[in-house]
Design a protein around this motif. Structure first.
Motif, short mmCIF file in Angstrom:
data_model
loop_
_atom_site.label_atom_id
_atom_site.label_comp_id
_atom_site.label_asym_id
_atom_site.label_seq_id
_atom_site.Cartn_x
_atom_site.Cartn_y
_atom_site.Cartn_z
N SER A 163 44.74 34.25 28.59
CA SER A 163 45.61 35.05 29.45
C SER A 163 47.06 35.02 28.97
O SER A 163 47.49 34.04 28.37
CB SER A 163 45.55 34.52 30.88
N HIS A 222 51.55 33.98 41.16
CA HIS A 222 50.61 33.01 40.59
C HIS A 222 49.65 33.71 39.63
O HIS A 222 49.28 34.85 39.85
CB HIS A 222 49.83 32.36 41.73
N GLY A 223 49.25 33.01 38.56
CA GLY A 223 48.24 33.55 37.65
C GLY A 223 48.84 34.21 36.43
O GLY A 223 50.04 34.08 36.16
N ASP A 224 48.02 34.91 35.69
CA ASP A 224 48.44 35.58 34.45
C ASP A 224 47.96 37.02 34.48
O ASP A 224 47.10 37.39 35.27
CB ASP A 224 47.86 34.84 33.24
N GLY A 254 43.05 35.65 34.18
CA GLY A 254 44.13 35.85 35.14
C GLY A 254 44.12 37.25 35.72
O GLY A 254 44.32 37.46 36.92
N GLU A 267 41.44 37.69 38.37
CA GLU A 267 41.83 37.14 39.68
C GLU A 267 42.86 38.04 40.36
O GLU A 267 42.83 38.19 41.58
CB GLU A 267 42.40 35.72 39.53
N LEU A 268 43.77 38.62 39.56
CA LEU A 268 44.82 39.47 40.16
C LEU A 268 44.23 40.68 40.87
O LEU A 268 44.68 41.07 41.94
CB LEU A 268 45.78 39.92 39.05
#
Ligand code: NAD
Length: 488
Positions: free
Chosen positions: A445, A456-458, A463, A466-467
């Motif tokens: 990611s 949060h996340g990538d 990532g 999840e987004l």
């Protein structure tokens, strides 16, 4: 569309191209200053239209199995490959980067497409018998209508960080490209329609800050991917999350390249020069501060010699606009006023023949920089390298750690121990070892830390998954066995 054609960029609403209701802005090429087209600035009225088109397309798409949802993406990838020369020419024309840089960005975008194509095999969920006769299962679900807001410096790649994954997961995607580079986005929109995406699944709304705010404020848009400068990333994240929405906002950078005394000179010099001059320094992963440890200062002269030889127009492109050119020139003036020394002054270089109206400046190397000088702290976003001399690797690390930004840090060394020491202690999200532009390639990611990322996340790889999705947890029981325990 031939790259030479002057075109008015319209919003993509369903299958139709419609002019935004707001004012029209003229576009000029960073290469020559000559007109390339125009773009309308959208408002809430335009945003409401694209949301309506997305709403109509969404239910059937969200119910389509993922193995079917990747089919138009496969056709899109074929079309991008077939039209790669044309797409790169358009991206180069409107962004100022060279054609080979534009092609490289497109190929990097295609890697995200490949990752999204493999999601049916990679992301198979999970199920477990958690108790006698009781099974828990993950089910990945789309969010609904989502939006991506992108910067000027990668007209194809950054949008392609987002929509392949978001669409494949079953969302409808609205792209708000940079108002400075709308032409590439329009061509991508045409290819997505040609690839077979139903009308409304991919929309384009052109515009500036007002269009972004209208997208955030629209109650039916559930999540945002943003890539751009830190102040805008911070503002978008704050506005979206205040409304209870999901937002991942990537911001600006001030990347440190640390050179240890034992570094391989030729490898280091090439990597440093490529990093600070590639895309004329207009990359969030570009080298900005060269931190030379002790006798590693010997590489500075070689960096200057190599950068001085670069041919403008062929090996290095132009800055995006006049304002950017003025900003970089002011940054160089300020460095001199603060007592630093220009070993290489890009202001002395003239534009390539026939490009006199463009936004040209050569590479610059500033030596004798101290940590509190403007050129050590502020993102100049141009082909400028600020050199700071330190005594130890720990001194270099302290500079990196105290930066408010956290995109990339690189260490140049022949020692695995030093490389590991720096990789573990640097505070950036992306670390390079003998690599000047440490962009993680898929399936890894992309994403920084600190003021280079809000949320949060990538943005790519797992990532991105999840987004643009939610994981639903389903717990099922179909019979009660005799030896059931309390959980059953
Ligand atoms: P920018 O912030 O001016 O614009 C980016 C996008 O945001 C555009 O679509 C623009 O219309 C919109 N925008 C601008 N101001 C806004 C505001 N106040 N509120 C809401 N939206 C706004 O950035 P740019 O000049 O197009 O791109 C260069 C910047 O992007 C640099 O700072 C660079 O480091 C950063 N960048 C970061 C990454 C990363 O991955 N971290 C990647 C590429 C570029």
């Amino acid at each position: 569309m031939p790259a030479s054609e002057v075109r008015h960029c319209q919003n993509l609403v369903g299958q139709d191209w419609r002019s935004a209701v707001g004012p029209r802005v003229e576009l000029v090429s960073p290469w020559t200053g000559k007109p390339t087209g125009s773009v309308g600035l959208s408002s809430a009225v335009d945003v409401a239209e694209v949301v309506e088109a997305a709403r109509a397309a969404l239910p059937a798409w969200a119910r389509t199995p993922i193995k079917e949802r990747v089919r138009p993406l496969t056709r899109f990838a074929e079309l991008v490959q077939k039209n790669a020369a044309e797409l790169s020419a358009i991206a180069s024309l409107e962004s100022g980067k060279t054609q080979s840089e534009a092609l490289a960005g497109l190929q990097r975008g295609l890697e995200v497409v490949e990752y999204a194509q493999s999601l049916p095999n990679l992301d198979r969920g999970g199920a477990l018998e958690v108790s006698r006769g009781v099974t828990c299962e993950y089910r990945r679900e789309p969010l609904g209508i989502v939006a991506g807001i992108t910067p000027f410096n990668f007209p194809a790649m950054v949008p392609m960080w987002m929509f392949p994954i978001a669409l494949t997961l079953g969302n409808a995607f609205i792209l708000k490209p940079s108002e400075k580079v709308p032409l590439t986005a329009c061509r991508l929109g045409e290819l997505l329609l040609e690839a077979g995406y139903e009308a409304g699944l991919f929309s384009i709304v052109h515009g500036d800050r007002s269009a972004v705010e209208a997208l955030i404020d629209h109650p039916e848009i559930r999540a945002y991917g943003f890539v751009g400068s830190t102040p805008a990333a911070r503002a978008v994240h704050a506005r979206a999350t205040a409304l209870g929405k999901r937002a991942l906002c990537l911001g600006g950078a001030k990347n440190h390249l640390i050179v240890a005394p034992d570094a391989d000179d030729s490898l280091t010099v090439k990597a440093v020069v490529d990093s600070f001059t590639g895309c004329a320094g207009q990359r969030c992963m570009a080298a900005s501060v060269l931190v030379v440890v002790g006798e590693a200062s010997r590489v500075v002269e070689k960096v200057v010699e190599s950068a001085a030889r670069l041919e403008l127009g062929r090996e290095m492109g132009a800055l995006i606009d006049r304002a950017a050119n003025e900003r970089v020139r002011r940054g160089l003036e300020r460095a001199e006023q603060e007592g630093a020394k220009l070993l290489l002054d890009g202001r002395a270089r003239s534009a390539p023949a026939g490009c006199e109206g463009g936004n040209w400046i050569g590479p610059s190397v500033i030596d004798g920089v101290t940590p509190r000088m403007e050129c050590a702290e502020v993102e100049l976003f141009g082909p400028v390298l600020s050199v700071i001399h330190v005594d130890t690797v720990d001194d270099a690390l302290r500079l990196d750690q105290s930066s408010p930004y956290g995109n990339a840090t690189s260490i140049f060394t022949r020692s695995g121990r030093v490389a590991r020491y720096v990789a573990e202690r640097a505070t950036s999200g992306m670390i390079g070892v003998n690599v000047g532009v440490p962009v993680p390639r898929d399936p890894f990611s992309f994403g920084g830390t600190k003021d280079s990322k809000f949320g949060h996340g990538d943005i790519t790889g797992p990532g991105g998954v999840e987004l643009w999705s939610n994981l639903k947890k389903i717990t099922s029981k179909w019979s009660v066995s005799e030896d059931a325990n309390w959980m059953s």
